[in-house]
Write a protein that holds these residues in place. Sequence first.
Motif, PDB file in Angstrom:
ATOM      1  N   VAL A  83      49.739 103.119 -20.873  1.00  0.00           N
ATOM      2  CA  VAL A  83      50.242 104.291 -20.150  1.00  0.00           C
ATOM      3  C   VAL A  83      51.079 105.167 -21.068  1.00  0.00           C
ATOM      4  CG1 VAL A  83      51.772 105.063 -18.299  1.00  0.00           C
ATOM      5  CG2 VAL A  83      50.167 103.177 -17.889  1.00  0.00           C
ATOM      6  N   ILE A  84      52.017 104.533 -21.794  1.00  0.00           N
ATOM      7  CA  ILE A  84      52.887 105.286 -22.706  1.00  0.00           C
ATOM      8  C   ILE A  84      52.078 105.912 -23.831  1.00  0.00           C
ATOM      9  CG2 ILE A  84      54.786 105.064 -24.381  1.00  0.00           C
ATOM     10  CD1 ILE A  84      55.958 102.904 -22.586  1.00  0.00           C
ATOM     11  N   ASN A  85      51.123 105.161 -24.356  1.00  0.00           N
ATOM     12  CA  ASN A  85      50.286 105.671 -25.447  1.00  0.00           C
ATOM     13  C   ASN A  85      49.416 106.829 -24.975  1.00  0.00           C
ATOM     14  OD1 ASN A  85      49.447 105.435 -28.214  1.00  0.00           O
ATOM     15  ND2 ASN A  85      47.514 104.573 -27.488  1.00  0.00           N
ATOM     16  N   ASP A  86      48.943 106.754 -23.721  1.00  0.00           N
ATOM     17  CA  ASP A  86      48.143 107.859 -23.164  1.00  0.00           C
ATOM     18  C   ASP A  86      48.976 109.123 -23.042  1.00  0.00           C
ATOM     19  OD1 ASP A  86      45.832 106.406 -22.995  1.00  0.00           O
ATOM     20  OD2 ASP A  86      46.084 105.850 -20.887  1.00  0.00           O
ATOM     21  N   LYS A  87      50.231 108.979 -22.628  1.00  0.00           N
ATOM     22  CA  LYS A  87      51.120 110.142 -22.536  1.00  0.00           C
ATOM     23  C   LYS A  87      51.360 110.751 -23.916  1.00  0.00           C
ATOM     24  CE  LYS A  87      53.654 108.745 -18.378  1.00  0.00           C
ATOM     25  NZ  LYS A  87      54.977 108.346 -17.826  1.00  0.00           N
ATOM     26  N   HIS A  88      51.529 109.872 -24.921  1.00  0.00           N
ATOM     27  CA  HIS A  88      51.703 110.332 -26.297  1.00  0.00           C
ATOM     28  C   HIS A  88      50.455 111.071 -26.775  1.00  0.00           C
ATOM     29  CE1 HIS A  88      51.458 109.652 -30.731  1.00  0.00           C
ATOM     30  NE2 HIS A  88      52.706 110.059 -30.672  1.00  0.00           N
ATOM     31  N   ASN A  89      49.303 110.487 -26.460  1.00  0.00           N
ATOM     32  CA  ASN A  89      48.030 111.098 -26.841  1.00  0.00           C
ATOM     33  C   ASN A  89      47.839 112.452 -26.159  1.00  0.00           C
ATOM     34  OD1 ASN A  89      44.823 111.158 -25.857  1.00  0.00           O
ATOM     35  ND2 ASN A  89      45.115 110.736 -28.021  1.00  0.00           N
ATOM     36  N   SER A  90      48.173 112.522 -24.879  1.00  0.00           N
ATOM     37  CA  SER A  90      48.013 113.780 -24.132  1.00  0.00           C
ATOM     38  C   SER A  90      48.895 114.881 -24.694  1.00  0.00           C
ATOM     39  CB  SER A  90      48.355 113.548 -22.651  1.00  0.00           C
ATOM     40  OG  SER A  90      47.462 112.631 -22.062  1.00  0.00           O
TER      41      SER A  90
END
Length: 584
Positions: free
Chosen positions: A230-237
Motif C-alpha cells: 500500500v505504501i509503495n503504491d502511494k510512493h509509485n503513484s
Amino acid sequence: MKAKAFDIRLFKRIILYTKPYLFRFNGVVLFAVSLSLFAALRPFLLKQTVDNYIKFKDESGLLLYIILMGIVLMLEVFSNFFFVYWANWLGQDIVKDIRIALFKHMLSFRMKYYDSAPVGQLVTRSVSDIESIAKIFSQGLFMIGSELIKMVVILLFMFYMNWKLAWIVIVAMPILVFFTRIFQRRMQFAFEEVRNQVANLNTFVQERVTGMKIVQLFNREDIEYEKFKVINDKHNSAWIKTVWYNSIFFPIADIISSFTLGCVVWYGGNKILDGDAITTFGDLFTYTMFITMLFNPLRQIADKFNEMQMGMIAANRVFEILDSKNQIQDIGNIEAPRFKGVISFQNVHFSYVENEEVLKGISLEIKSGQTVAIVGATGAGKSTIINLLNRFYELDNGAIYIDGNNCKDYALTSLRSQIAIVLQDVFLFADTILNNITLNNPSINLETVTNAAQKIGVHDFIMNLPGGYQYNVKERGTMLSSGQRQLIAFLRAYVSNPSILILDEATSSIDTYSEELIQAATKTITKDRTSIVIAHRLATIVNADKIVVMDKGRIVEEGHHTDLLKIDNGFYSNLYKSQFVLVK
C-alpha cells in the motif's frame, strides 16, 4: 507548512551557506555568463560565414571563420566544464556543511523529541533530503541562471541581426511561458507528495527491518507485506504523477518550438524571394539554430525548476528540524569536579505527556558512597528518576541537587561525564568491542580496558571471542548474547570512572553465569561510589544501603531490606514474598 515553489526567505537562508565559498560562487557565475556568450556567438559567426564568404566563394575568409568558430566552440566547452564542475562542487560542500549543522543540532535534542520522531523520517531528512538541497546549486539555481542569461543574449543577437524575424519569436514565447508556469505549479504539489511518500516509505522499512524478529515471531510477514504494498503504491503513484506532467509538457513545448521555426522560415523565405535586403540566407540558417537554443532553455528551465522545487521542499523540511527548539537548555557554568555523590530530589514533578504526571512530588536523599536500590511495579517511575538525573528531560516542577548544586547549574557535558549508566536494553555500535567500551575516547587505551576487565572478571569472556577486544559485534551487537552485551555495557561504565553509577535493570534479562559475573563486578565498581540500582530481582539488592519503593509515581516506602520486611502488609514485603515464598 508547505514549501513555496520559490520561497525568498528560504532561498536567502540557503545562500548564506555559500559565504565560505564566495570565490567559487563568483566563478560559477562568471562561467555561466561566458558560456552564454560563447553559445550565442557561434550561430552569429555562422551567419557571417554564409552571407559574406560562402555566398561570395571567399575560401580564405571561410577558413578564417571556421577557425574562429572552432576557437569559440573550445571556449564554450571550457566554460561548460568549469561551470558544471564548480556548481556541483559548491553544492556538495554546502550540503556537507548543512548536514554537519543538522547532525550537531540533533545531538543536543531532548529525549522527548526522539520519543515521537520516527527514525526513518530523521534518516530521510539527514541523507536524501539534504542531498536534494545540493541540486539547488548543481541542477537548479545556476542552471536556470545560465539558461536565462543565454536567452537574453540570444534575443539581443536576434534583434541585432533581423528585428522582423525576432518579433515572430517574441510573440510565440509567452505561450510557452504560460504552459511552463502551469507545469511548474503542478510539479510543485507533485514533488511535495513525492517527498512525503519517500519519508513514509523510509520510516516503514526502517521500523520493519529493525523489528524483523518480532515480525517473524508473530507471523506478521503477510500483513506487513500488504502494508508495504500500500505504501509503495502511494510512493509509485506520486512519482507517476510527475511523469504524467512531464509527458504532457515537453511535447507541447516541442510543438510550439517547431511551429515558431516554421513561421520564421516561411516569413523569412518569402522576404528573400521578394528581394528584401534585410533578410538573408544567413539569417535563416542562424535563426534555425537560435530558435532551438532559445526554446530549449525554456524547457530546461522548467525541468531545472523541478529540481529547484525538490531542493526547496527538502530544505524546508531540513530547516524545520534545525529551527526546532528541542534542545536541553545547557546554561550551567559550573564545571563539575569529581562528585562526592550527594544527591537530593526535592518535590520533583514530571510528565512525558502534558497533564499526565509520571512523578508526583518525589523527594529523596542519597548520601555520598551509598548504594540505593529503587524497586516498584512497571510504570512506577523508576527509570524516569534516572532520566531526570542525567537531564535527558526537563522537570515540570521541583529540583535535583548534586553536591548542593542544582543540576541545571552544571555544564551539561561536565555533568554527564560524571555519571555512568548500564541500561537494560544495551545498545552497541557496529564496531569492535574495544571501541564499544571506550566509545573512541582517546584517553582510554587498551591497557586501561584490559586492567578494568580483569578487575571485574570479564576479561576471560572477551578473550574467548575471535579477535578478543578487536571482535566486531556488528549492528546493535547482534553477534553477542544479551548477557554478553550487558557485560560489555558494564565494563563501558566502569572504565569511564564515574562519580555516580546507575544500573537500570542491568540483570533482568541475562543468563545465570552472566548474572554471577555482574554480581561480582557490582561489588567492585560500587565501592566508594554513589550507586543507584533499579531492579526487579530483589535478590540483587538485599544488601543495598537503602531501598526505595515506588508506586504510581510516588515513594511509598524506603529503608533497609530487613526493616522493610518488618512492615506488615507493606509494598516491599509483599513484593518480596511474591518472588521468594512458595505458594502451596
